[in-house]
Design a protein around this motif. Structure first.
Motif, PDB file in Angstrom:
ATOM      1  N   ALA A  93       5.325 -41.184  17.348  1.00  0.00           N
ATOM      2  CA  ALA A  93       5.719 -39.818  17.689  1.00  0.00           C
ATOM      3  C   ALA A  93       6.909 -39.428  16.815  1.00  0.00           C
ATOM      4  O   ALA A  93       7.672 -40.283  16.352  1.00  0.00           O
ATOM      5  CB  ALA A  93       6.085 -39.716  19.163  1.00  0.00           C
ATOM      6  N   THR A  94       7.057 -38.139  16.604  1.00  0.00           N
ATOM      7  CA  THR A  94       8.206 -37.609  15.873  1.00  0.00           C
ATOM      8  C   THR A  94       9.196 -37.045  16.876  1.00  0.00           C
ATOM      9  O   THR A  94       8.805 -36.379  17.840  1.00  0.00           O
ATOM     10  CB  THR A  94       7.755 -36.523  14.879  1.00  0.00           C
ATOM     11  N   PHE A  95      10.483 -37.325  16.662  1.00  0.00           N
ATOM     12  CA  PHE A  95      11.529 -36.963  17.608  1.00  0.00           C
ATOM     13  C   PHE A  95      12.374 -35.804  17.083  1.00  0.00           C
ATOM     14  O   PHE A  95      12.803 -35.810  15.923  1.00  0.00           O
ATOM     15  CB  PHE A  95      12.439 -38.165  17.886  1.00  0.00           C
ATOM     16  N   PHE A  96      12.603 -34.826  17.963  1.00  0.00           N
ATOM     17  CA  PHE A  96      13.441 -33.672  17.649  1.00  0.00           C
ATOM     18  C   PHE A  96      14.535 -33.544  18.710  1.00  0.00           C
ATOM     19  O   PHE A  96      14.415 -34.075  19.814  1.00  0.00           O
ATOM     20  CB  PHE A  96      12.599 -32.388  17.629  1.00  0.00           C
ATOM     21  N   GLY A 115      13.348 -39.682   6.137  1.00  0.00           N
ATOM     22  CA  GLY A 115      13.567 -40.137   7.507  1.00  0.00           C
ATOM     23  C   GLY A 115      13.828 -39.035   8.503  1.00  0.00           C
ATOM     24  O   GLY A 115      14.141 -39.316   9.667  1.00  0.00           O
ATOM     25  N   GLN A 116      13.705 -37.780   8.074  1.00  0.00           N
ATOM     26  CA  GLN A 116      13.937 -36.652   8.979  1.00  0.00           C
ATOM     27  C   GLN A 116      12.720 -35.733   9.030  1.00  0.00           C
ATOM     28  O   GLN A 116      12.189 -35.370   7.985  1.00  0.00           O
ATOM     29  CB  GLN A 116      15.166 -35.869   8.538  1.00  0.00           C
ATOM     30  N   PRO A 117      12.326 -35.322  10.184  1.00  0.00           N
ATOM     31  CA  PRO A 117      12.707 -35.845  11.492  1.00  0.00           C
ATOM     32  C   PRO A 117      12.131 -37.252  11.674  1.00  0.00           C
ATOM     33  O   PRO A 117      11.099 -37.568  11.079  1.00  0.00           O
ATOM     34  CB  PRO A 117      12.076 -34.846  12.472  1.00  0.00           C
ATOM     35  N   PRO A 118      12.771 -38.110  12.466  1.00  0.00           N
ATOM     36  CA  PRO A 118      12.314 -39.512  12.564  1.00  0.00           C
ATOM     37  C   PRO A 118      10.947 -39.636  13.228  1.00  0.00           C
ATOM     38  O   PRO A 118      10.712 -39.082  14.297  1.00  0.00           O
ATOM     39  CB  PRO A 118      13.402 -40.186  13.403  1.00  0.00           C
ATOM     40  N   ASN A 119      10.066 -40.343  12.552  1.00  0.00           N
ATOM     41  CA  ASN A 119       8.737 -40.662  13.091  1.00  0.00           C
ATOM     42  C   ASN A 119       8.761 -42.131  13.483  1.00  0.00           C
ATOM     43  O   ASN A 119       8.942 -43.002  12.630  1.00  0.00           O
ATOM     44  CB  ASN A 119       7.657 -40.403  12.040  1.00  0.00           C
TER      45      ASN A 119
END
Length: 381
Positions: free
Chosen positions: A142-145, A223-227
């Motif tokens: 998942a990608t985190f925001f 590395g942005q957004p972190p997956n």
């Protein structure tokens, strides 16, 4: 006293020494009726390769350990990548009758709360002949925001819908995703062939890259957004239990669900000398409390436990899987959207090596070479 021999192949075995015996300390009969002898092959290099060869030879000769606790390493995310998994294709190992059938044992289990185990993941442990292995941990990405961001679009959606979405964060989550998780099913083992076409592979790789380079600059930074994988190591930079809240966008595959990767499973050797005691160990390991707090789950396995309520308000504070209510709910809801479950293996490594970029000729060549290699690996399996 009976001695249950255990092959433990865990690529992410941390600093904890003897995690299995320590995790079994509360199992009635352990240390009195039976004990364990662990053959760990977590070391890398020549020592690891020699151990693999020796053990595979023993199994083919009708010998080998009573119990397998094997990690199917991630070829992405956190953890060592230089070692190979003991079973390249666990699905084929089931078909080759290497494991004992567990249906009767499961019916008599004392600790397993079957209704509280992730159903799609557990289902991957059986074939037409019945249950032969039991997953212990799995993961999805998942990608985190930042928690202040709340997407207006409704999920689930297909990966292609994510790529075309007007929200740049959703497009970023889609272009961040690993190809193997976008494709979902990787192998058709009945045909010993990939479950997708070479053209589909190239299309996904090219579309993902084109979307990525067209994103706003802040979403294209490395590395942005972190997956991230649902794994303690990969999530180490995210405070899952703290006050800060994140919004997760899972990777959705081409069919509109989430791809889960089994990262650890247990199985009993068909030639086991002590199958009853071996299943007692599996049964105990799958109890909710052991999954939440034991050394082997906390430091020895990639991915997260198959217990669906991991991280809820009843999770012991000593568990590394403690998390706040917002994060628990997002992970819990994502589990319900899993529609593809696979074991990590050589096909993932091939897809990891597909190069998509500005050089169309390089991308075309890379996609073709890796697809041919996947065909060869499946034909030889």
């Amino acid at each position: 006293m009976k001695v249950v021999t255990v092959l433990m192949d865990l690529p992410q075995l941390g600093g904890e020494s003897d995690p299995l015996p320590k995790s079994l300390a509360g199992l009635p009969g352990y240390g009195e009726d039976f004990t364990v002898q662990v053959d760990s092959i977590s070391a890398a290099g020549n020592e690891h390769d020699a151990a693999l060869t020796r053990l595979r030879t023993e199994i083919m000769a009708g010998k080998g350990p009573d119990l397998f606790i094997c990690g199917q390493k991630l070829y992405w995310g956190y953890g060592p990548t230089e070692t190979e998994s003991f079973f390249h294709f666990p699905e084929q190992a089931m078909s080759n009758h290497l494991f004992m059938h567990l249906d009767d044992y499961i019916q008599e289990a004392k600790y397993i709360e079957w209704d509280n185990l992730q159903p799609m993941v557990m289902e991957a442990g059986r074939n037409d002949e019945g249950w032969q292995l039991l997953p212990l941990t799995y993961t999805f990405e998942a990608t985190f925001f930042e928690g202040s961001y709340k997407p207006e679009s409704k999920f689930p959606m297909t990966w292609d819908e994510m790529i075309e979405n007007p929200d740049p964060n959703i497009r970023a989550a889609a272009s961040n995703a690993r190809i193997e998780n976008i494709l979902g099913e990787l192998a058709d083992f009945e045909k010993d062939a990939p479950a997708f076409t070479e053209e589909e592979l190239k299309r996904v790789a090219a579309k993902s890259y084109a979307t990525r380079i067209a994103l706003p600059e802040e979403l294209r930074m490395d590395g942005q957004p972190p997956n991230l994988a649902m794994d303690l190591g990969d999530l180490s930079g995210i405070s899952m239990a703290g006050d800060q809240e994140y919004t997760m966008i899972p990777t959705y595959n081409l069919s509109g669900g989430i791809t889960a990767n089994i990262t650890t499973f247990a199985a009993i050797n068909r030639n086991a000398r002590h199958p009853d005691e071996a299943f007692r160990i599996i049964d105990y390991l799958l109890s909710p409390r052991v999954q939440q707090t034991s050394p082997i789950f906390q430091s020895g396995m990639q991915g997260m436990p198959v217990y669906v309520n991991i991280g809820d308000e009843d999770t012991p504070s000593s568990s590394k899987w403690s998390m706040n209510e917002t994060h628990f709910k997002q992970i819990y809801d994502a589990q319900k959207q899993i529609n593809v479950v696979k074991f990590g293996g050589p096909l993932d490594e091939c897809l990891n090596n597909v190069l998509a970029g500005k050089d169309d000729e390089l991308a075309e060549k890379s996609g073709h070479e890796q697809y041919v290699l996947m065909e060869m690996l499946l034909a030889e399996s």
